[in-house]
Design an enzyme around this catalytic site. Sequence first.
Site, PDB file in Angstrom:
ATOM      1  N   ARG A   1     -11.938  -4.752  -8.139  1.00 14.53           N
ATOM      2  CA  ARG A   1     -11.895  -5.276  -6.810  1.00 14.53           C
ATOM      3  C   ARG A   1     -13.166  -5.356  -6.063  1.00 14.53           C
ATOM      4  O   ARG A   1     -14.006  -4.309  -6.094  1.00 14.53           O
ATOM      5  CB  ARG A   1     -11.016  -4.353  -5.865  1.00 14.53           C
TER       6      ARG A   1
ATOM      7  N   TYR B   1     -11.666   2.450   9.467  1.00 15.82           N
ATOM      8  CA  TYR B   1     -12.675   2.960   8.666  1.00 15.82           C
ATOM      9  C   TYR B   1     -13.284   1.785   7.550  1.00 15.82           C
ATOM     10  O   TYR B   1     -14.115   1.981   6.898  1.00 15.82           O
ATOM     11  CB  TYR B   1     -12.589   4.372   7.924  1.00 15.82           C
ATOM     12  N   LYS B   2     -12.438   0.716   7.628  1.00 14.63           N
ATOM     13  CA  LYS B   2     -12.665  -0.245   6.669  1.00 14.63           C
ATOM     14  C   LYS B   2     -13.520  -1.431   7.339  1.00 14.63           C
ATOM     15  O   LYS B   2     -14.530  -1.348   7.632  1.00 14.63           O
ATOM     16  CB  LYS B   2     -11.308  -0.848   6.164  1.00 14.63           C
TER      17      LYS B   2
ATOM     18  N   PHE C   1       0.988  -1.262   0.124  1.00 20.66           N
ATOM     19  CA  PHE C   1      -0.051  -0.196   0.066  1.00 20.66           C
ATOM     20  C   PHE C   1       1.087   1.321   0.031  1.00 20.66           C
ATOM     21  O   PHE C   1       2.006   1.234   0.822  1.00 20.66           O
ATOM     22  CB  PHE C   1      -0.818  -0.123   1.226  1.00 20.66           C
TER      23      PHE C   1
ATOM     24  N   ASP D   1       0.925  -4.265   8.883  1.00 23.62           N
ATOM     25  CA  ASP D   1      -0.009  -3.612   8.672  1.00 23.62           C
ATOM     26  C   ASP D   1      -1.513  -4.422   8.640  1.00 23.62           C
ATOM     27  O   ASP D   1      -1.598  -5.185   7.437  1.00 23.62           O
ATOM     28  CB  ASP D   1       0.239  -2.633   7.223  1.00 23.62           C
TER      29      ASP D   1
HETATM   30  C1  LIG Z   1      -6.375   1.812   4.022  1.00 27.33           C
HETATM   31  C2  LIG Z   1      -5.051   1.573   4.208  1.00 27.33           C
HETATM   32  C3  LIG Z   1      -4.263   2.494   4.855  1.00 27.33           C
HETATM   33  C4  LIG Z   1      -4.790   3.750   5.112  1.00 27.33           C
HETATM   34  O1  LIG Z   1      -3.966   4.490   5.935  1.00 27.33           O
HETATM   35  P1  LIG Z   1      -4.371   6.115   6.348  1.00 27.33           P
HETATM   36  O2  LIG Z   1      -3.106   6.751   7.024  1.00 27.33           O
HETATM   37  O3  LIG Z   1      -5.451   5.633   7.584  1.00 27.33           O
HETATM   38  O4  LIG Z   1      -5.084   6.717   5.612  1.00 27.33           O
HETATM   39  C5  LIG Z   1      -2.802   2.168   5.191  1.00 27.33           C
HETATM   40  N1  LIG Z   1      -2.261   0.991   4.928  1.00 27.33           N
HETATM   41  C6  LIG Z   1      -3.260   0.007   4.134  1.00 27.33           C
HETATM   42  C7  LIG Z   1      -2.453  -1.588   3.754  1.00 27.33           C
HETATM   43  C8  LIG Z   1      -4.378   0.253   3.818  1.00 27.33           C
HETATM   44  O5  LIG Z   1      -5.308  -0.694   3.130  1.00 27.33           O
END
Ligand SMILES: *Cc1c(COP(=O)(O)O)cnc(C)c1O
Length: 405
Positions: free
Chosen positions: A364, A217-218, A123, A192
Site C-alpha cells: 500500500r 494521526y493519519k 477496518f 468512519d
Molecule cells: C486508523 C483507523 C482507525 C484507528 O483507530 P484507533 O482506535 O484510533 O487506533 C480506525 N478505523 C479506521 C478505518 C482506521 O483506518
Amino acid sequence: MLERARLLDAGDPLARFRERFDVPEGVIYLDGNSLGCLPMETPKRLEQVVREEWGRDLIRSWNSAGWIDLPAKVGGKIAPLIGAQPHEVVVADSVSVNLFKLISAALAMRPGRKVVLSEPGNFPTDIYMIEGLEKQGLAQRRLASRDGLVDALDGDVALLLLTHAHYKTGEIFDMARLTGAAHEAGALVLWDLSHSGGALPVDLNACGADFAVGCGYKYLNGGPGAPAYAFVAERHLHDTQQPLSGWMGHAQPFAFSDDYRPAPGIERLLCGTPGILGVSALEVGVDLIAEIGVERLYAKSQKLSEFFRQCLAESDIELDLVSPTDPAQRGSQLSFRHPEAYAICQALIARGVIGDFRDPDILRFGFAPAYLRFEDMAEAARHLVEVLESSEWQREEFRTRAAVT
Ligand SMILES: *Cc1c(COP(=O)(O)O)cnc(C)c1O
C-alpha cells in the site's frame, strides 16, 4: 520520467507547503495514511504548552490557556474539512472508543432494533467494537458485501457502520446514496472517516449523515496516537446518550454533582480529562491542512497517484492494482496485490521508500499531497521496479516479520 516530474513540481501550487513539514532527508514517505509527517510548527507549539502552559502556569492553564475548551475548539476546526458545523465535532479519545460511544448511542435511539450492519474486511477495530457490544447483548453484528449492503438493510438494522475510504483498497463509498438507503430503512449511519478526513472532500451534512468518527494521526498529522474526533449531526445532539458518561461530558463538571447530566452540546461525547499535549499537537496539524485546503490536496493526490501509475506503466513490470483505476473512486492511496508483498515492502524501506504492507498480500502506498513531490513518485516507482526486477526482495532479512507492520 524524472524530468517530467520536475516540470510538474515546478508548476505545483502546493509545492511550497513541503517545507512546513519535517520530511527526513533521503526518505520518500508513502505512509502518511498511517502516520502523517511532523509539521515544523509542532515541536515549537509543544515546547510552549509544556514549558509555559504546564511548567509555569500549571493548573491555571485550564482557564488561562483555554485547555478546557480545546477539544471542542479543535473539533470546530476539523468540522469544515468534513462538511460539518463547528458545534457538531469534538476531539476525544481514540477512534475505537468513539465508535463504542456512537454505536451505543445509535442503538439506544432505535429501540427494538439490534443489528449493526457493516462490510466484511472493514477496518478491524470497527468490527471488533460491534463484537464487544454484541457480547454485552446490546448489538447484533451483520456483515454484508458492498453489493449486498442495501439489500441487507431490513427492519432489524439500527445502524449502518462503514468506512468511507477503505484502508486497504482505497475504495470510496457513495456516502449520500448509502446514507439515504439506510434512512429509508429506518436505520442511522455512522461513517468512519479515518482515511478521508484531511485527504478528500467530505460533506457529512450534505449527505445527511448522522454520526462520524475519524483519526487524528493519519492525514491530519497530529502525531502518534493523536486523539480522534467524533461528529454528531445537530438534529441528534439532544438525543445522543453515550454510555461512557465521564465527568468531562457532564453539563457542569465542576459542580461535582452525584448525578450525571450530559452537556447540552457535542461536549457530551467527552469522557475523561483530555490529553492536552495530544490535542495541542493535533491542532497544529489541523490548522496546516485547513490552510492548504482539502479540495486542493485531493486534486493533487489524484495527480500524484496517476503519475505514479504512469511511471510504473512505462516499465516492464506488471502489478495487480486492487484500488479503483478511476482516481475519483479512490482515496489518497494505491494498493497492489503481490504474494511477496511483505518482503517487497521491506526491501523498499531499506532503500528509503516507506510504504506499507497490509496482511496478507497488499502493498500500500499513501500519497499525502501536502509534502510529496512528483519527483518522489518517479523515484519511488523506479525503486519499486528495481526491487522487483532484481529479486532483491528475496533476501532473508526482508522476510522476518516485525511486530508492527
Ligand atoms: C486508523 C483507523 C482507525 C484507528 O483507530 P484507533 O482506535 O484510533 O487506533 C480506525 N478505523 C479506521 C478505518 C482506521 O483506518
